[in-house]
Scaffold this motif. Structure first.
Motif, PDB file in Angstrom:
ATOM      1  N   PRO A  38      21.420  -0.602  42.858  1.00 21.24           N
ATOM      2  CA  PRO A  38      21.638  -0.792  41.255  1.00 21.24           C
ATOM      3  C   PRO A  38      21.721   0.686  40.688  1.00 21.24           C
ATOM      4  CG  PRO A  38      20.075  -2.526  41.713  1.00 21.24           C
ATOM      5  CD  PRO A  38      20.202  -1.659  43.092  1.00 21.24           C
ATOM      6  N   LYS A  39      22.501   0.709  39.577  1.00 19.29           N
ATOM      7  CA  LYS A  39      22.272   2.132  39.126  1.00 19.29           C
ATOM      8  C   LYS A  39      21.281   2.160  37.845  1.00 19.29           C
ATOM      9  CE  LYS A  39      27.098   3.544  39.603  1.00 19.29           C
ATOM     10  NZ  LYS A  39      28.375   3.937  38.970  1.00 19.29           N
ATOM     11  N   ARG A  40      20.658   3.311  37.734  1.00 15.74           N
ATOM     12  CA  ARG A  40      19.606   3.451  36.675  1.00 15.74           C
ATOM     13  C   ARG A  40      20.301   3.134  35.372  1.00 15.74           C
ATOM     14  NH1 ARG A  40      16.651   8.967  37.495  1.00 15.74           N
ATOM     15  NH2 ARG A  40      15.324   8.045  35.702  1.00 15.74           N
ATOM     16  N   PRO A  41      19.501   2.636  34.465  1.00 16.96           N
ATOM     17  CA  PRO A  41      19.928   2.301  33.042  1.00 16.96           C
ATOM     18  C   PRO A  41      20.035   3.747  32.216  1.00 16.96           C
ATOM     19  CG  PRO A  41      17.717   1.734  33.241  1.00 16.96           C
ATOM     20  CD  PRO A  41      18.066   2.271  34.714  1.00 16.96           C
ATOM     21  N   LYS A  85      17.191   5.013  15.225  1.00 22.07           N
ATOM     22  CA  LYS A  85      17.023   5.000  16.618  1.00 22.07           C
ATOM     23  C   LYS A  85      16.912   3.600  17.264  1.00 22.07           C
ATOM     24  CE  LYS A  85      16.232   9.696  17.127  1.00 22.07           C
ATOM     25  NZ  LYS A  85      15.442  11.001  17.678  1.00 22.07           N
ATOM     26  N   ALA A  86      16.222   2.837  16.665  1.00 19.90           N
ATOM     27  CA  ALA A  86      15.403   1.603  17.051  1.00 19.90           C
ATOM     28  C   ALA A  86      16.286   0.702  17.947  1.00 19.90           C
ATOM     29  CB  ALA A  86      14.591   0.926  15.884  1.00 19.90           C
ATOM     30  N   PRO A  87      17.414   0.398  17.194  1.00 18.22           N
ATOM     31  CA  PRO A  87      18.255  -0.554  17.914  1.00 18.22           C
ATOM     32  C   PRO A  87      18.847  -0.146  19.315  1.00 18.22           C
ATOM     33  CG  PRO A  87      19.188   0.133  15.894  1.00 18.22           C
ATOM     34  CD  PRO A  87      17.861   0.652  16.008  1.00 18.22           C
ATOM     35  N   TYR A  88      19.035   1.543  19.408  1.00 18.06           N
ATOM     36  CA  TYR A  88      19.499   2.045  20.662  1.00 18.06           C
ATOM     37  C   TYR A  88      18.231   1.968  21.818  1.00 18.06           C
ATOM     38  CZ  TYR A  88      23.231   3.311  17.557  1.00 18.06           C
ATOM     39  OH  TYR A  88      24.344   3.505  16.648  1.00 18.06           O
ATOM     40  N   VAL A  89      17.042   2.007  21.194  1.00 18.21           N
ATOM     41  CA  VAL A  89      15.877   2.082  21.952  1.00 18.21           C
ATOM     42  C   VAL A  89      15.697   0.576  22.444  1.00 18.21           C
ATOM     43  CG1 VAL A  89      13.384   2.248  22.084  1.00 18.21           C
ATOM     44  CG2 VAL A  89      14.851   4.098  20.937  1.00 18.21           C
ATOM     45  N   GLN A  90      15.849  -0.273  21.845  1.00 19.89           N
ATOM     46  CA  GLN A  90      15.654  -1.833  22.064  1.00 19.89           C
ATOM     47  C   GLN A  90      16.708  -2.100  23.185  1.00 19.89           C
ATOM     48  OE1 GLN A  90      15.938  -4.053  18.593  1.00 19.89           O
ATOM     49  NE2 GLN A  90      13.899  -3.866  18.010  1.00 19.89           N
ATOM     50  N   LYS A  91      18.023  -1.649  22.885  1.00 21.54           N
ATOM     51  CA  LYS A  91      19.126  -1.770  24.064  1.00 21.54           C
ATOM     52  C   LYS A  91      18.816  -1.268  25.465  1.00 21.54           C
ATOM     53  CE  LYS A  91      22.999  -2.382  20.712  1.00 21.54           C
ATOM     54  NZ  LYS A  91      24.267  -1.701  20.264  1.00 21.54           N
ATOM     55  N   ALA A  92      18.185  -0.183  25.169  1.00 24.31           N
ATOM     56  CA  ALA A  92      17.883   0.928  26.241  1.00 24.31           C
ATOM     57  C   ALA A  92      16.617  -0.183  26.909  1.00 24.31           C
ATOM     58  CB  ALA A  92      17.503   2.071  26.205  1.00 24.31           C
ATOM     59  N   GLU A  93      15.828  -0.593  26.631  1.00 16.90           N
ATOM     60  CA  GLU A  93      14.430  -1.221  27.096  1.00 16.90           C
ATOM     61  C   GLU A  93      15.083  -2.478  27.767  1.00 16.90           C
ATOM     62  OE1 GLU A  93      11.662  -1.857  23.957  1.00 16.90           O
ATOM     63  OE2 GLU A  93      11.228   0.336  24.032  1.00 16.90           O
ATOM     64  N   ARG A  95      18.181  -3.055  29.011  1.00 16.72           N
ATOM     65  CA  ARG A  95      18.878  -2.581  30.205  1.00 16.72           C
ATOM     66  C   ARG A  95      17.914  -2.406  31.294  1.00 16.72           C
ATOM     67  NH1 ARG A  95      24.082   1.029  28.416  1.00 16.72           N
ATOM     68  NH2 ARG A  95      25.013  -0.545  27.257  1.00 16.72           N
ATOM     69  N   LYS A  96      16.698  -1.752  31.020  1.00 15.48           N
ATOM     70  CA  LYS A  96      15.782  -1.259  31.853  1.00 15.48           C
ATOM     71  C   LYS A  96      14.896  -2.261  32.397  1.00 15.48           C
ATOM     72  CE  LYS A  96      11.865   1.877  32.420  1.00 15.48           C
ATOM     73  NZ  LYS A  96      10.976   2.780  32.020  1.00 15.48           N
ATOM     74  N   SER A  97      14.987  -3.324  31.806  1.00 12.74           N
ATOM     75  CA  SER A  97      14.223  -4.602  32.066  1.00 12.74           C
ATOM     76  C   SER A  97      15.383  -5.084  33.234  1.00 12.74           C
ATOM     77  CB  SER A  97      13.636  -5.551  31.151  1.00 12.74           C
ATOM     78  OG  SER A  97      14.844  -6.189  30.499  1.00 12.74           O
ATOM     79  N   GLU A  98      16.104  -5.405  33.007  1.00 12.33           N
ATOM     80  CA  GLU A  98      17.371  -5.714  33.797  1.00 12.33           C
ATOM     81  C   GLU A  98      17.423  -5.425  35.161  1.00 12.33           C
ATOM     82  OE1 GLU A  98      21.025  -6.329  31.691  1.00 12.33           O
ATOM     83  OE2 GLU A  98      20.057  -7.559  30.113  1.00 12.33           O
ATOM     84  N   TYR A  99      17.415  -3.816  34.917  1.00 17.25           N
ATOM     85  CA  TYR A  99      17.622  -2.749  35.931  1.00 17.25           C
ATOM     86  C   TYR A  99      16.166  -3.181  37.154  1.00 17.25           C
ATOM     87  CZ  TYR A  99      16.825   1.343  38.580  1.00 17.25           C
ATOM     88  OH  TYR A  99      16.591   2.307  39.616  1.00 17.25           O
TER      89      TYR A  99
END
Length: 142
Positions: A38-41, A85-93, A95-99
């Motif tokens: 899998p690719k890194r998020p 920035k909070a919504p982008y941070v939440q989306k990134a988190e 994606r990271k949990s899925e990763y």
């Protein structure tokens, strides 16, 4: 020729340095990448940039420079507050949990696959030995 080296000596020294250099064998040691891994998020900034690129293209349809988009996105990201920035941070988190889940499954598959390969090899080696023994007995019977 006081203290100087002959051409032969300098060539030998040069070849020794080349073979013993720090980066001499690094390229050969690098393992090939697994295409199934899998690719890194994306980080929060790159999640932001996905949306920003779309907006920037709509506002500046004539612009073909990738660097201009990157610079404008970086400037806007720096000027944003933490709440923006909070919504982008939440989306990134997210994606990271899925990763992380995908990586656990991938690692289990690798660990399970390695055991299966070893057991297959041992089975095939046993079968190969049996076949070799069987062929030897047939020759003795004749």
């Amino acid at each position: 020729m006081k203290g100087g080296q002959t051409k032969a000596e300098s060539k030998q020294t040069g070849s020794k340095l080349k073979s013993k250099g720090a980066g001499a064998g690094k390229r050969a040691k690098k393992a090939a990448k697994d295409p199934n891994k899998p690719k890194r998020p994306a980080s929060a900034f790159f999640v932001f940039m996905e949306e920003f690129r779309k907006q920037y293209k709509e506002e500046h349809p004539d612009n073909k420079s990738v660097s201009a988009v990157g610079k404008a996105g970086g400037e806007k990201w720096k000027s944003m507050t933490e709440t923006e920035k909070a919504p982008y941070v939440q989306k990134a988190e997210k994606r990271k949990s899925e990763y992380n889940k995908k990586m656990q499954a991938y690692n289990l598959k690798l660990a399970g696959g390695a055991n299966d390969d070893e057991s297959d090899k041992s089975k095939s080696e046993v079968n190969d030995e049996d076949e070799e023994d069987g062929s030897g007995e047939d020759e003795d019977d004749e």
